[in-house]
Design a protein around this motif. Structure first.
Motif, short mmCIF file in Angstrom:
data_model
loop_
_atom_site.label_atom_id
_atom_site.label_comp_id
_atom_site.label_asym_id
_atom_site.label_seq_id
_atom_site.Cartn_x
_atom_site.Cartn_y
_atom_site.Cartn_z
N ALA A 1 61.37 57.25 3.64
CA ALA A 1 60.74 58.38 2.96
C ALA A 1 60.71 59.61 3.87
O ALA A 1 60.95 60.75 3.41
CB ALA A 1 59.32 58.01 2.53
N GLN A 2 60.43 59.42 5.16
CA GLN A 2 60.41 60.55 6.08
C GLN A 2 61.80 61.15 6.25
O GLN A 2 61.95 62.38 6.34
CB GLN A 2 59.85 60.11 7.43
N LEU A 3 62.80 60.30 6.32
CA LEU A 3 64.17 60.82 6.45
C LEU A 3 64.54 61.63 5.21
O LEU A 3 65.12 62.72 5.32
CB LEU A 3 65.15 59.66 6.64
N ARG A 4 64.20 61.11 4.05
CA ARG A 4 64.52 61.84 2.81
C ARG A 4 63.80 63.19 2.78
O ARG A 4 64.39 64.21 2.39
CB ARG A 4 64.10 61.00 1.59
N ALA A 5 62.55 63.20 3.22
CA ALA A 5 61.78 64.46 3.21
C ALA A 5 62.36 65.49 4.16
O ALA A 5 62.23 66.69 3.94
CB ALA A 5 60.32 64.17 3.56
N SER A 6 63.03 65.03 5.22
CA SER A 6 63.61 65.95 6.20
C SER A 6 64.95 66.52 5.75
O SER A 6 65.47 67.45 6.37
CB SER A 6 63.77 65.26 7.55
N GLY A 7 65.52 65.95 4.67
CA GLY A 7 66.79 66.46 4.17
C GLY A 7 67.94 65.48 4.22
O GLY A 7 69.06 65.81 3.82
N VAL A 8 67.69 64.26 4.70
CA VAL A 8 68.74 63.23 4.72
C VAL A 8 69.03 62.81 3.27
O VAL A 8 68.12 62.70 2.45
CB VAL A 8 68.29 62.02 5.56
N THR A 9 70.32 62.58 2.97
CA THR A 9 70.70 62.19 1.62
C THR A 9 71.32 60.81 1.54
O THR A 9 71.45 60.25 0.45
CB THR A 9 71.73 63.19 1.04
N ARG A 10 71.68 60.25 2.69
CA ARG A 10 72.52 59.04 2.67
C ARG A 10 72.26 58.21 3.92
O ARG A 10 72.09 58.76 5.01
CB ARG A 10 73.99 59.49 2.63
N LEU A 11 72.22 56.89 3.76
CA LEU A 11 72.10 55.97 4.89
C LEU A 11 73.35 55.12 4.98
O LEU A 11 73.87 54.62 3.97
CB LEU A 11 70.88 55.07 4.74
N SER A 12 73.83 54.94 6.19
CA SER A 12 74.94 54.04 6.48
C SER A 12 74.36 52.86 7.26
O SER A 12 74.05 52.98 8.45
CB SER A 12 76.01 54.77 7.30
N ILE A 13 74.18 51.74 6.57
CA ILE A 13 73.44 50.61 7.13
C ILE A 13 74.41 49.61 7.77
O ILE A 13 75.35 49.14 7.13
CB ILE A 13 72.60 49.93 6.04
N GLY A 14 74.16 49.30 9.04
CA GLY A 14 75.03 48.40 9.79
C GLY A 14 74.76 46.94 9.45
O GLY A 14 74.08 46.24 10.18
N MET A 15 75.32 46.48 8.35
CA MET A 15 75.15 45.09 7.92
C MET A 15 76.04 44.17 8.75
O MET A 15 75.60 43.12 9.21
CB MET A 15 75.51 44.98 6.44
#
Length: 406
Positions: free
Chosen positions: A139-153
């Motif tokens: 939620a904090q990342l989204r609030a800062s302007g992040v739009t996408r996560l690249s998750i190291g599965m």
């Protein structure tokens, strides 16, 4: 730690571009922010990353402020040549960016916004370790302007993760994806195949798990044994078996088949997405030869035909910026022939391919034999584009060698 930096010319102390550098206002501009910290060094990893015992006085808690010095330097350097362009994409890579507090990542992103501007429809990606991603962090990342996560599965199979020295709990991938979705973030899942002891059945298990999570984007990379890594030493001592090229080819073919059946289309050799909008615009900027500035120790940049790279260690990086100097360790300006070769190397990896009229006469003559060998799509070539077949993707290096031979 990563291998040695390239050999190039000295970088000016003020970081200035050559006087005759011409920045095209129509060339997209991207930003890469390197976060070089990891809790544990994975045995296969050749990236410029550091664990707590390797920092030699560099402070992780001061890193965001240090990097912002380079952001301000970049604005001065680029502003001396042309009006500043807003970033079309921003990518936090590492290392493990989510080892830093979300507030630090947000301040770094805010610094980029203040210096250059960020396009309203910009793609802003953060690489994330599944164990570090909670609802609050997302939620904090989204609030800062992040739009996408690249998750190291990397894998859904515990013994494969152990072979890769990955310490995350496979169950946390599901939790991380759920947290990202609740925050309104797009999700990419990153996989590695061909680890010591990984079978085709193990790979099938991982791909099935990926599809169950319904990501927007999937990256799947064959394990490469890099010189100087712990994995390379283990293989040299006979402690583990080197990756099997034939098995990796089978794994790639299976991944492409399974992902295609689920609606994912390959758009670069190692990347699949359901729609054009879900492709990684940041990585496409690299493959298409856009301009970008890479911030952080060891980061590479490319603007107006000039390339440069920063000093590797976080302590040296902080020291140079603290002294008011560019952290650049070296630079180069590839000549026309080197730029042409790189264009073939990068553009041929894309599903959109490249125009055959960008090839030399020898390269155009090679296309016919590559079609006959089943490596290049004949119908696309008739239309003036060079596009790899599935077999061509598996033998991409062979294709590039044929296209660029004298």
């Amino acid at each position: 730690m990563a291998g040695p930096l390239p050999v190039g010319d000295p970088m000016p102390g003020d970081g200035a571009l050559p006087d005759d550098a011409v920045i095209d206002a129509h060339t997209p501009f991207s930003v890469y922010l390197h976060v070089p910290f990891c809790r544990v060094r994975c045995g296969y990893c050749d990236f410029n990353t550091y664990t707590a015992t390797e920092l030699r006085g560099a402070r992780q808690d001061a890193y965001a402020d240090t990097l912002l010095h380079e952001v301000r330097l970049a604005a001065r350097v680029l502003g001396a040549h042309a009006p500043l362009r807003p970033a079309q994409t921003v990518f936090f890579g590492g290392g493990t960016p989510t080892l830093l507090p979300p507030g630090d990542l947000g301040r770094m992103l805010g610094g980029v916004r203040d210096a250059f501007g960020i396009a309203d429809d910009a793609e802003v990606t953060v690489e994330a370790n599944p164990d570090t991603l909670t609802d609050d962090v997302a939620a904090q990342l989204r609030a800062s302007g992040v739009t996408r996560l690249s998750i190291g599965m990397q894998s859904a199979v515990p013994h494969v993760l152990a072979a890769l020295d990955r310490t995350h709990d496979p169950a946390n991938v599901t939790a991380a994806v759920s947290a990202a979705r609740r925050a309104g973030l797009a999700v990419s899942l990153d996989l590695i195949y061909g680890a010591p002891g990984e079978s085709l059945d193990d790979w099938r298990t991982s791909l099935t798990a990926v599809l169950a999570l319904d990501p927007d984007h999937v990256s799947a990379y064959a394990l490469i044994v890099e010189d100087g890594t712990r994995l390379a030493r283990q293989i040299r001592r006979g402690e583990v078996v080197a990756p099997d090229d034939d098995l990796q080819a089978d794994m790639y073919e299976y991944a492409d088949e399974l992902l295609a059946s689920a609606g994912y289309e390959w758009y670069e050799i190692s990347n699949w997405a359901r729609t054009d909008d879900q492709r990684s615009r940041h990585n496409l900027a690299y493959w298409r030869g856009a301009d970008w500035w890479g911030f952080g120790p060891g980061a590479h940049s490319h603007v107006a035909g000039t390339r440069w790279w920063n000093v590797k260690h976080p302590a040296a990086y902080a020291q140079r910026l603290g002294a008011g100097l560019s952290p650049g360790a070296g630079c180069e300006r590839p000549d026309a022939e080197a730029a042409r070769l790189e264009n073939v190397l990068l553009r041929s990896r894309l599903r959109e391919g490249m125009r055959t009229d960008e090839l030399t006469a020898a390269g155009r003559r090679a296309v016919a034999s590559l079609i006959a060998d089943g490596l290049v799509d004949g119908a696309a070539a008739v239309g003036g584009r060079l596009v790899l077949t599935l077999r061509g993707r598996l033998l991409a290096d062979t294709v590039v060698h044929a296209l660029t031979a004298p």
